[in-house]
Design a protein around this motif. Structure first.
Motif, PDB file in Angstrom:
ATOM      1  N   GLU A  16       0.761  -1.214   0.054  1.00  0.00           N
ATOM      2  CA  GLU A  16       0.135  -0.051  -0.096  1.00  0.00           C
ATOM      3  C   GLU A  16       0.785   1.178   0.008  1.00  0.00           C
ATOM      4  OE1 GLU A  16      -2.886   0.377   2.961  1.00  0.00           O
ATOM      5  OE2 GLU A  16      -4.379  -1.034   1.771  1.00  0.00           O
ATOM      6  N   ALA A  17       1.911   1.275   0.730  1.00  0.00           N
ATOM      7  CA  ALA A  17       2.851   2.314   0.802  1.00  0.00           C
ATOM      8  C   ALA A  17       3.330   2.589  -0.659  1.00  0.00           C
ATOM      9  CB  ALA A  17       3.892   2.119   1.881  1.00  0.00           C
ATOM     10  N   PHE A  18       3.585   1.658  -1.614  1.00  0.00           N
ATOM     11  CA  PHE A  18       3.993   2.020  -2.851  1.00  0.00           C
ATOM     12  C   PHE A  18       2.781   2.446  -3.964  1.00  0.00           C
ATOM     13  CE2 PHE A  18       7.758  -0.425  -1.359  1.00  0.00           C
ATOM     14  CZ  PHE A  18       8.795   0.438  -2.080  1.00  0.00           C
ATOM     15  N   LEU A  19       1.731   1.825  -3.510  1.00  0.00           N
ATOM     16  CA  LEU A  19       0.347   2.128  -4.246  1.00  0.00           C
ATOM     17  C   LEU A  19      -0.111   3.561  -4.067  1.00  0.00           C
ATOM     18  CD1 LEU A  19      -1.521  -1.410  -4.127  1.00  0.00           C
ATOM     19  CD2 LEU A  19      -0.176  -0.284  -5.731  1.00  0.00           C
ATOM     20  N   ILE A  20       0.145   3.993  -2.759  1.00  0.00           N
ATOM     21  CA  ILE A  20      -0.365   5.647  -2.485  1.00  0.00           C
ATOM     22  C   ILE A  20       0.685   6.442  -3.037  1.00  0.00           C
ATOM     23  CG2 ILE A  20      -1.737   4.805  -0.596  1.00  0.00           C
ATOM     24  CD1 ILE A  20       0.686   6.009   1.180  1.00  0.00           C
ATOM     25  N   SER A  21       1.818   6.193  -3.436  1.00  0.00           N
ATOM     26  CA  SER A  21       2.831   7.054  -3.835  1.00  0.00           C
ATOM     27  C   SER A  21       3.187   7.008  -5.237  1.00  0.00           C
ATOM     28  CB  SER A  21       4.201   6.657  -3.234  1.00  0.00           C
ATOM     29  OG  SER A  21       5.226   7.722  -3.660  1.00  0.00           O
ATOM     30  N   SER A  83       0.395  -6.294  -6.670  1.00  0.00           N
ATOM     31  CA  SER A  83       0.045  -5.405  -5.639  1.00  0.00           C
ATOM     32  C   SER A  83      -1.181  -4.776  -5.623  1.00  0.00           C
ATOM     33  CB  SER A  83       0.977  -4.226  -5.292  1.00  0.00           C
ATOM     34  OG  SER A  83       2.293  -4.848  -4.964  1.00  0.00           O
ATOM     35  N   ARG A  84      -1.643  -4.134  -6.615  1.00  0.00           N
ATOM     36  CA  ARG A  84      -2.904  -3.778  -6.799  1.00  0.00           C
ATOM     37  C   ARG A  84      -4.036  -5.000  -6.651  1.00  0.00           C
ATOM     38  NH1 ARG A  84      -0.810  -0.478 -10.423  1.00  0.00           N
ATOM     39  NH2 ARG A  84      -1.235  -1.603 -12.265  1.00  0.00           N
ATOM     40  N   PRO A  95      -5.994   1.770  -1.870  1.00  0.00           N
ATOM     41  CA  PRO A  95      -5.647   3.043  -1.246  1.00  0.00           C
ATOM     42  C   PRO A  95      -5.649   4.402  -2.377  1.00  0.00           C
ATOM     43  CG  PRO A  95      -3.763   1.917  -1.381  1.00  0.00           C
ATOM     44  CD  PRO A  95      -4.645   0.885  -1.980  1.00  0.00           C
ATOM     45  N   PRO A  96      -5.978   5.424  -2.001  1.00  0.00           N
ATOM     46  CA  PRO A  96      -5.958   6.541  -2.927  1.00  0.00           C
ATOM     47  C   PRO A  96      -4.517   7.084  -3.006  1.00  0.00           C
ATOM     48  CG  PRO A  96      -6.539   7.293  -0.738  1.00  0.00           C
ATOM     49  CD  PRO A  96      -6.656   6.063  -0.766  1.00  0.00           C
ATOM     50  N   LEU A  97      -4.431   7.280  -4.530  1.00  0.00           N
ATOM     51  CA  LEU A  97      -2.996   7.710  -5.068  1.00  0.00           C
ATOM     52  C   LEU A  97      -2.575   9.110  -4.396  1.00  0.00           C
ATOM     53  CD1 LEU A  97      -0.443   7.216  -6.744  1.00  0.00           C
ATOM     54  CD2 LEU A  97      -1.763   8.397  -8.431  1.00  0.00           C
ATOM     55  N   ARG A  98      -1.234   9.183  -3.854  1.00  0.00           N
ATOM     56  CA  ARG A  98      -0.836  10.684  -3.282  1.00  0.00           C
ATOM     57  C   ARG A  98       0.401  10.985  -3.887  1.00  0.00           C
ATOM     58  NH1 ARG A  98      -4.312  12.066   0.494  1.00  0.00           N
ATOM     59  NH2 ARG A  98      -5.146  10.243   1.922  1.00  0.00           N
ATOM     60  N   ASN A  99       0.755  12.250  -4.160  1.00  0.00           N
ATOM     61  CA  ASN A  99       1.792  12.476  -5.116  1.00  0.00           C
ATOM     62  C   ASN A  99       3.119  12.371  -4.327  1.00  0.00           C
ATOM     63  OD1 ASN A  99       0.298  13.566  -7.214  1.00  0.00           O
ATOM     64  ND2 ASN A  99       0.135  15.614  -6.128  1.00  0.00           N
ATOM     65  N   LEU A 109      -5.030   5.105   8.228  1.00  0.00           N
ATOM     66  CA  LEU A 109      -5.994   4.495   8.700  1.00  0.00           C
ATOM     67  C   LEU A 109      -7.207   5.178   8.544  1.00  0.00           C
ATOM     68  CD1 LEU A 109      -4.484   3.119  12.123  1.00  0.00           C
ATOM     69  CD2 LEU A 109      -5.153   1.747  10.101  1.00  0.00           C
ATOM     70  N   ILE A 110      -7.462   6.514   8.780  1.00  0.00           N
ATOM     71  CA  ILE A 110      -8.430   7.527   8.585  1.00  0.00           C
ATOM     72  C   ILE A 110      -9.033   7.228   7.142  1.00  0.00           C
ATOM     73  CG2 ILE A 110      -9.543   9.648   8.457  1.00  0.00           C
ATOM     74  CD1 ILE A 110      -7.862  10.299  10.785  1.00  0.00           C
ATOM     75  N   THR A 111      -8.163   7.086   6.242  1.00  0.00           N
ATOM     76  CA  THR A 111      -8.620   6.929   4.666  1.00  0.00           C
ATOM     77  C   THR A 111      -9.044   5.588   4.519  1.00  0.00           C
ATOM     78  OG1 THR A 111      -6.812   8.613   4.101  1.00  0.00           O
ATOM     79  CG2 THR A 111      -7.511   6.974   2.444  1.00  0.00           C
ATOM     80  N   ARG A 112      -8.627   4.522   5.144  1.00  0.00           N
ATOM     81  CA  ARG A 112      -9.024   3.319   5.064  1.00  0.00           C
ATOM     82  C   ARG A 112     -10.219   2.792   5.646  1.00  0.00           C
ATOM     83  NH1 ARG A 112      -5.227  -0.798   6.912  1.00  0.00           N
ATOM     84  NH2 ARG A 112      -3.969  -0.016   5.462  1.00  0.00           N
ATOM     85  N   TRP A 113     -10.388   3.539   6.878  1.00  0.00           N
ATOM     86  CA  TRP A 113     -11.571   3.031   7.659  1.00  0.00           C
ATOM     87  C   TRP A 113     -12.700   4.355   7.843  1.00  0.00           C
ATOM     88  CZ3 TRP A 113     -11.649  -1.760   7.850  1.00  0.00           C
ATOM     89  CH2 TRP A 113     -10.544  -2.502   7.826  1.00  0.00           C
ATOM     90  N   GLY A 114     -12.452   5.419   7.253  1.00  0.00           N
ATOM     91  CA  GLY A 114     -12.982   6.527   7.448  1.00  0.00           C
ATOM     92  C   GLY A 114     -14.503   6.293   7.038  1.00  0.00           C
ATOM     93  N   ALA A 115     -14.868   5.747   6.108  1.00  0.00           N
ATOM     94  CA  ALA A 115     -16.367   5.410   5.627  1.00  0.00           C
ATOM     95  C   ALA A 115     -16.906   4.553   6.620  1.00  0.00           C
ATOM     96  CB  ALA A 115     -16.297   4.399   4.234  1.00  0.00           C
ATOM     97  N   ALA A 116     -16.297   3.895   7.566  1.00  0.00           N
ATOM     98  CA  ALA A 116     -17.075   3.200   8.720  1.00  0.00           C
ATOM     99  C   ALA A 116     -17.379   3.863   9.752  1.00  0.00           C
ATOM    100  CB  ALA A 116     -15.926   1.952   9.119  1.00  0.00           C
TER     101      ALA A 116
END
Length: 117
Positions: A16-21, A83-84, A95-99, A109-116
């Motif tokens: 996930e760390a690589f997927l968001i970057s 990985s995806r 996870p959402p992509l970050r720059n 964690l907020i991004t992943r579980w925020g909808a709950a």
């Protein structure tokens, strides 16, 4: 693509760390983004690189005084696809992509579980 290793929660966090970057990341940045200690992250990076999912390079420019050179990692095409697929299968969403690879674990964690909430 066949998985050459057992997928653990720590490995999912590293993926996930690589997927968001969109950037290549050095080992400490991966550990920080994944919210994992470096002692568990570096063996995961080695396994992913050995499997052909990551490629790495040593920092070419001279580091700051007193700091060793860093090794930078990035997903290969096969590694990104695998990985995806694995993160989507195991966690139900990507996870959402970050720059930048600088995503604090609490925000992840907020991004992943925020909808709950």
């Amino acid at each position: 693509m066949e998985q050459p290793f057992r997928i653990t929660s720590a490995m999912l966090d590293v993926m996930e760390a690589f997927l968001i970057s969109s950037d290549e990341l050095h080992g400490f940045a991966v550990a920080k983004a994944a919210g994992r200690p470096t002692g568990s992250v570096y063996p995961i990076l080695a396994r992913l690189e050995q499997a052909g999912w990551l490629e790495s390079r040593w920092e070419e420019e001279h580091p700051e005084e007193g700091r060793p050179r860093r090794r930078f990692y990035s997903l290969t095409g096969d590694g990104a696809a695998a990985s995806r697929a694995i993160v989507l299968e195991r966690r139900g969403e990507l996870p959402p992509l970050r720059n930048s690879g600088r995503l604090r674990p609490a925000l992840r964690l907020i991004t992943r579980w925020g909808a709950a909430w």
